[in-house]
Design a protein around this motif. Sequence first.
Motif, PDB file in Angstrom:
ATOM      1  N   GLN A 226      -3.300   7.032   8.957  1.00  0.00           N
ATOM      2  CA  GLN A 226      -2.861   7.052  10.350  1.00  0.00           C
ATOM      3  C   GLN A 226      -2.567   5.756  10.844  1.00  0.00           C
ATOM      4  O   GLN A 226      -1.496   5.395  11.564  1.00  0.00           O
ATOM      5  CB  GLN A 226      -4.215   7.716  11.305  1.00  0.00           C
ATOM      6  N   ILE A 227      -3.027   4.600  10.351  1.00  0.00           N
ATOM      7  CA  ILE A 227      -2.910   3.290  10.831  1.00  0.00           C
ATOM      8  C   ILE A 227      -1.898   2.596   9.954  1.00  0.00           C
ATOM      9  O   ILE A 227      -1.710   1.456  10.313  1.00  0.00           O
ATOM     10  CB  ILE A 227      -4.175   2.516  11.081  1.00  0.00           C
ATOM     11  N   GLN A 229       1.126   2.686   8.883  1.00  0.00           N
ATOM     12  CA  GLN A 229       2.568   2.053   9.469  1.00  0.00           C
ATOM     13  C   GLN A 229       2.332   0.987  10.457  1.00  0.00           C
ATOM     14  O   GLN A 229       3.002   0.017  10.620  1.00  0.00           O
ATOM     15  CB  GLN A 229       3.179   3.181   9.912  1.00  0.00           C
ATOM     16  N   THR A 230       1.264   1.187  11.229  1.00  0.00           N
ATOM     17  CA  THR A 230       0.853   0.078  12.575  1.00  0.00           C
ATOM     18  C   THR A 230       0.590  -1.243  11.907  1.00  0.00           C
ATOM     19  O   THR A 230       0.880  -2.225  12.138  1.00  0.00           O
ATOM     20  CB  THR A 230      -0.251   0.698  13.292  1.00  0.00           C
ATOM     21  N   VAL A 231      -0.043  -0.994  10.931  1.00  0.00           N
ATOM     22  CA  VAL A 231      -0.724  -2.185  10.184  1.00  0.00           C
ATOM     23  C   VAL A 231       0.524  -2.886   9.467  1.00  0.00           C
ATOM     24  O   VAL A 231       0.508  -4.078   9.477  1.00  0.00           O
ATOM     25  CB  VAL A 231      -1.905  -1.911   9.231  1.00  0.00           C
ATOM     26  N   GLN A 232       1.202  -2.254   8.779  1.00  0.00           N
ATOM     27  CA  GLN A 232       2.432  -2.791   8.118  1.00  0.00           C
ATOM     28  C   GLN A 232       3.310  -3.462   8.951  1.00  0.00           C
ATOM     29  O   GLN A 232       3.787  -4.344   8.698  1.00  0.00           O
ATOM     30  CB  GLN A 232       3.164  -1.574   7.223  1.00  0.00           C
ATOM     31  N   ASN A 233       3.556  -2.920  10.077  1.00  0.00           N
ATOM     32  CA  ASN A 233       4.641  -3.320  11.026  1.00  0.00           C
ATOM     33  C   ASN A 233       4.135  -4.517  11.857  1.00  0.00           C
ATOM     34  O   ASN A 233       4.779  -5.668  11.876  1.00  0.00           O
ATOM     35  CB  ASN A 233       5.085  -2.420  12.175  1.00  0.00           C
ATOM     36  N   ARG A 234       2.943  -4.593  12.070  1.00  0.00           N
ATOM     37  CA  ARG A 234       2.167  -5.515  12.679  1.00  0.00           C
ATOM     38  C   ARG A 234       1.708  -6.795  11.996  1.00  0.00           C
ATOM     39  O   ARG A 234       1.710  -8.043  12.458  1.00  0.00           O
ATOM     40  CB  ARG A 234       0.950  -5.251  13.616  1.00  0.00           C
ATOM     41  N   TYR A 235       1.155  -6.470  10.903  1.00  0.00           N
ATOM     42  CA  TYR A 235       0.431  -7.665  10.266  1.00  0.00           C
ATOM     43  C   TYR A 235       1.028  -7.794   8.680  1.00  0.00           C
ATOM     44  O   TYR A 235       0.918  -8.648   7.829  1.00  0.00           O
ATOM     45  CB  TYR A 235      -0.894  -7.520   9.876  1.00  0.00           C
ATOM     46  N   ASP A 236       2.436  -6.899   8.572  1.00  0.00           N
ATOM     47  CA  ASP A 236       2.932  -7.090   7.212  1.00  0.00           C
ATOM     48  C   ASP A 236       1.764  -6.879   5.839  1.00  0.00           C
ATOM     49  O   ASP A 236       1.961  -7.539   5.069  1.00  0.00           O
ATOM     50  CB  ASP A 236       3.756  -8.229   6.882  1.00  0.00           C
ATOM     51  N   LYS A 238      -0.839  -4.120   3.675  1.00  0.00           N
ATOM     52  CA  LYS A 238      -1.181  -2.535   3.313  1.00  0.00           C
ATOM     53  C   LYS A 238      -2.881  -2.529   3.310  1.00  0.00           C
ATOM     54  O   LYS A 238      -3.424  -3.206   2.264  1.00  0.00           O
ATOM     55  CB  LYS A 238      -0.532  -2.161   2.246  1.00  0.00           C
TER      56      LYS A 238
END
Length: 410
Positions: A226-227, A229-236, A238
């Motif tokens: 769930q998180i 994509q958000t983690v990838q976008n915000r913090y680059d 995985k």
Amino acid sequence: MAVEVVMPKLGMAMKEGTVSIWNKEVGDPVEKGEPIASVSSEKIEIDVESPAEGTVLKIAVPEGEGVPPGTVICYIGISGEEVAAALAVEEAQKPEIEKVDPVNEKAESISSVSTTRNRVKISPVARKMAEEANLPIENIKGTGPGGRITKEDVEAAIKNSSSPQTEAKQESSETPVKPLEEAQQIPVSGIRKVIAGRMYDSLQKTAQLTINMKADVTDLISLQKQIAQTVQNRYDQKLTVTDFIARAVVLSLQKHGEMNSAYIDDKIHLFKNVHLGMAVALEKGLVVPVIRNAESCSLIDLSRNIKIIAQKARQAQLSIEEMQGSTFTISNLGAYGVEHFTPVLNPPETGILGVGVVYNTPTYIGENLERRSILPLSLTFDHRVLDGAPAAEFLQTIRQYLEEPITMLL
């Protein structure tokens, strides 16, 4: 004058370093800063760089041999340059063998043999091979530097010792003796020798007990997706299951301080900070880089640090400081399909968590049969520090965090 290359001191507690492999041979040209050998200590293996440009004049320490830090392992200089002066100083520093006046002919013979044995230059690997084959080392001709007996010399001597007399004895025997199958012999050296020694000492000097438990990580995997994509976008970054496990361990160690400890000199040392060791498998062996003050890291920070030290470990870029001082270790064999296993303590730590592979299985949730994802956990702990009940409570806390993953984000 020839330049000396010495065994470096890799840490304050280092008593001996081993030459794992020579990248150069006598007569080979070298550039300043070029790696000429790999050496290893108790916890780390590094490359030794040439301190000067020139030619390898002499290799003083063969592969697989351990020497104290500061010992000259080779000489670099101009091709054809003599190293006699440097060797003379080296010989002068060696302690003289005490001469014993013979009391009788038998005592003189024993003294002579002892003195000869002390003067024979032979590598530890070669000496062990000769002893196992019952070959007198005084009768073996050395072809190594300075007449040192190498393993190749011993192998040749063993081969030559197979005489017709031995074959005749076998033929005349009523029960023929079937020759043993020839096997390749691989000397244990470098980081493999270090690991062997540490694991043996760990099992001999600690009271190890392993307990197993399973965690239902179905919700954790769902949260991770769930998180993601958000983690990838915000913090680059995985997030992996291993990151969540590390976070659960750190939080659990803060609740169960007796597990974040070490047994040293008959005292239990309780640590305030969590210095988390993450075992990394390399081609040459296992290393355990450390994430210091892991309790101050968020889940994202912990994930980033785990990936950084793992990459540095695989690229042989870890510093000595990054290999020391762990208070608890995680060893993950899930990638190899292993479920439960018995991890061995990393002394002087009190505990180590073994992580297996996630597998799916039908499980009753109330009256309903559901497909659930199960994670096997294996905790090895030092029974001298704590008993089975508190160790089980610690493992239960880890399981609780993994089964309620949202609590690790709050």
